[in-house]
Design an enzyme around this catalytic site. Structure first.
Site, PDB file in Angstrom:
ATOM      1  N   GLU A 166      -6.027  -0.786  -6.795  1.00 37.02           N
ATOM      2  CA  GLU A 166      -5.110   0.142  -7.460  1.00 37.02           C
ATOM      3  C   GLU A 166      -4.083  -0.680  -8.243  1.00 37.02           C
ATOM      4  O   GLU A 166      -3.378  -1.510  -7.663  1.00 37.02           O
ATOM      5  CB  GLU A 166      -4.414   1.029  -6.422  1.00 37.02           C
ATOM      6  N   SER A 186       0.821  -1.214   0.000  1.00 34.22           N
ATOM      7  CA  SER A 186       0.000   0.000   0.000  1.00 34.22           C
ATOM      8  C   SER A 186       0.853   1.261   0.000  1.00 34.22           C
ATOM      9  O   SER A 186       0.332   2.356  -0.210  1.00 34.22           O
ATOM     10  CB  SER A 186      -0.915   0.025   1.228  1.00 34.22           C
ATOM     11  N   ASN A 214      -4.114   6.415  -0.425  1.00 33.14           N
ATOM     12  CA  ASN A 214      -3.364   6.778   0.777  1.00 33.14           C
ATOM     13  C   ASN A 214      -2.696   8.134   0.648  1.00 33.14           C
ATOM     14  O   ASN A 214      -2.544   8.865   1.632  1.00 33.14           O
ATOM     15  CB  ASN A 214      -2.326   5.707   1.097  1.00 33.14           C
ATOM     16  N   HIS A 258      -2.990  -3.363  -5.468  1.00 35.25           N
ATOM     17  CA  HIS A 258      -3.298  -2.976  -4.098  1.00 35.25           C
ATOM     18  C   HIS A 258      -4.781  -3.179  -3.808  1.00 35.25           C
ATOM     19  O   HIS A 258      -5.622  -2.367  -4.171  1.00 35.25           O
ATOM     20  CB  HIS A 258      -2.905  -1.513  -3.851  1.00 35.25           C
TER      21      HIS A 258
END
Length: 594
Positions: A461, A428, A499, A449
């Site tokens: 992702e 991540s 993130n 991800h």
């Protein structure tokens, strides 16, 4: 200043003013709507007529109550109509000079005991108050759009505001069925102060061509459960409004994260201000409508220009923890033969048992049949060694978020897996290319991800490095779509999309608490009620884990070298004290031990 605030004047009958007038009128207040535009006044009356007619049709009010409500709303073109109001709420355009002129004229009109509230979300309430004849009666009353639906009202005090004025509007907000949150005077207050920094980062991410507008918006909706993606939200708010708010925030904070992304200026000055103009980040069917229509930037068919992918029939999952089990379950339910390789046969068997329990819950909830459960379980082969992945077409790594551990694992996969197999990491925040360089075939390595819990979360992702082959990228996109997930493309940099946007917002929430600007509870309430988020930032931090959050924030700070991304000291202190969130029973809140 002991007043029931029975008669309220609303100055400015745009979308927000009309919504506030509706809330007040339906709550039994006498409402004086003031706007120099006759057309705006007509629209406000028509809006109230339409909303009350819907309420009658749905059985929420009677025809008699509707007639009484409509009778309580009167419109005028002149501020002198506010003479008898006990409260005036100003919601004119977000210009200090315009608001200052309104307050100056109101000083000469209203009674000395009347409360004057500004609906600004960016300008200084203190400056407006200081130039008023009675600064003690001036405060902020920040509703959220659409006012009839949104529950939050930020009640903004300056150093000059009388407590009685705050108490009066706070009581009124509660009577309106709203949740008032008391805040001090700084640009953005709580909700917008956090929200606009995040929106600005999303605009900058798009401007840098790191990801498409569609992928950025889909990532935040599907990865975080948000009601809207950030670029669509900027269009709804108004690109020009966002730029004004960010300018004010940057002037106060000097934090580069608040400096408006240049694209906001470019769009604003071109008149591409969002939905209201019919075009902003997206193009709309007509000004003021929510209907997005294709334009030159809309992605074409999936296959256009894409290399043909590799055939994937079997999948190997390296790891046996929660994420590894979830990913293996997703692939098995989608018809793939899956090998799950743990550090020992017992760990791999334990992972399969967890999958079996998860599938049983799906059967109990009617989401799959018992036969389908048995078929999915039969496709999963547990193994105690990575050697079992020798013949898989796709190997997915899901081990600890430690770069050296991952590099060693990829070096082993390089030796074990057949030539032509796709090798994917679920990291991540770590560099995918570092995993790729641990192999002799970096072109076969890509990031996938998944989000936790993998069976429920729709987002993946897809992270390609500068070395990733086109057919590997095409393969992973096709596989992701085939297992019922939504793939979004992004490059190999810290945080990827979700993130990189989420954790600076969480970090800024912690800074608000550090600065004693607002409490944990008030910030969580403001974000849930004002932005419609499923969780407040501190609820989310405690769920994710403060240690995990700190690690990600450190990675972002190291990658981008921006002082605004430095982890909040309070976060570091809590982690050092072992207060890691729900998993330890204490984080920003305390939890009952299980």
């Amino acid at each position: 200043m002991d007043t029931p605030l029975h008669t309220v004047a609303v100055v400015g009958l745009g979308t927000m003013g009309t919504g506030i007038a509706e809330v007040l009128t339906r709550a039994g207040r006498e409402v004086v709507g003031i706007d120099i535009s006759e057309e705006a006044a007509r629209r406000a009356v028509a809006s109230l007529e339409a909303s009350t007619a819907r309420a009658v049709r749905r059985g929420r009010i009677t025809e008699e109550e509707r007639a009484d409500t409509l009778a309580r709303f009167r419109t005028y073109p002149d501020l002198r109509a506010a003479a008898d109001a006990e409260l005036v709420i100003e919601v004119v355009s977000e210009s200090f000079e315009t608001k200052q002129q309104v307050f100056h004229e109101l000083d000469a009109v209203v009674r000395p005991t009347a409360v004057l509230a500004t609906g600004t979300n960016a300008l200084s309430v203190t400056r407006l108050a200081a130039e008023s004849r009675h600064p003690e009666r001036v405060l902020g009353m920040h509703f959220f759009n659409p006012a009839p639906a949104m529950k939050l009202v930020e009640v903004v005090s300056s150093v000059l505001t009388a407590p009685a004025a705050v108490d009066a509007v706070t009581a009124l907000a509660r009577e309106l069925g709203k949740e008032p949150v008391a805040v001090g005077d700084r640009p953005g207050f709580v909700a917008d102060g956090l929200l606009f920094g995040y929106l600005n980062q999303a605009a900058a991410m798009y401007e840098a061509k790191y990801a498409s507008r569609e992928d950025i918006d889909a990532a935040m909706r599907l990865g975080c459960g948000l009601p809207m993606g950030p670029l669509a939200l900027l269009d709804l708010i108004g690109v020009d409004t966002a730029r004004t708010v960010l300018d004010a925030m940057y002037a106060a904070s000097r934090d580069r994260l608040h400096a408006p992304a240049p694209i906001l200026k470019q769009l604003s000055e071109a008149g591409l201000t969002g939905r209201k103009a019919g075009r902003g980040f997206y193009t709309y069917a007509a000004p003021g409508t929510p209907d997005v229509v294709p334009d030159a930037l809309t992605p074409g068919p999936e296959a256009a220009g894409e290399a043909p992918g590799r055939e994937i029939r079997s999948v190997g999952v390296a790891g046996s923890g929660t994420m590894a089990s979830g990913i293996a379950e997703v692939f098995a339910r989608s018809g793939y033969d899956v090998v799950i390789a743990g550090r020992s046969p017992e760990k791999a068997e334990g992972a399969k048992a967890r999958i079996g329990a998860s599938l049983a819950r799906s059967v109990d909830r009617g989401r799959m049949t018992a036969a389908a459960r048995e078929e999915a379980l039969a496709r999963i082969t547990p193994a105690g060694s990575l050697d079992a992945l020798a013949e898989v077409d796709l190997a997915v790594e899901a081990v600890a978020e430690d770069l050296e551990v991952k590099r060693q694992l990829f070096a082993t996969l390089d030796k074990v897996c057949r030539q032509g197999a796709v090798l994917a990491t679920t990291t991540s925040s770590l560099p995918v290319v570092a995993c790729a360089r641990a192999t002799s075939r970096p072109e076969d390595v890509i990031g996938m991800h998944f989000f936790n819990p993998a069976p429920a979360m729709k987002l993946v992702e897809v992270v390609r490095t500068v070395l990733t082959a086109d057919d590997v990228h095409a393969t992973v996109r096709a596989v992701t779509a085939g297992i019922g997930k939504h793939p979004v493309d992004c490059g190999d940099r810290a945080g990827f999309i979700v993130n990189a946007l989420l954790f600076p917002y969480l970090n800024n929430a912690i800074k608000m608490v550090e600065q004693h600007y607002a409490t944990v509870d008030d910030i969580d309430a403001a974000i849930k009620l004002g932005a419609g988020y499923p969780m407040g930032p501190f609820e989310l931090l405690d769920v994710v884990g403060l240690d995990v959050s700190l690690a990600i924030e450190k990675v972002l700070h190291r990658e981008f070298r921006d002082p605004g991304l430095a982890p909040a000291p309070l976060l570091e202190h809590l982690v050092a004290a072992g207060c890691l969130g729900r998993k330890t029973g204490r984080g920003f809140r305390e939890y009952a031990r299980r």
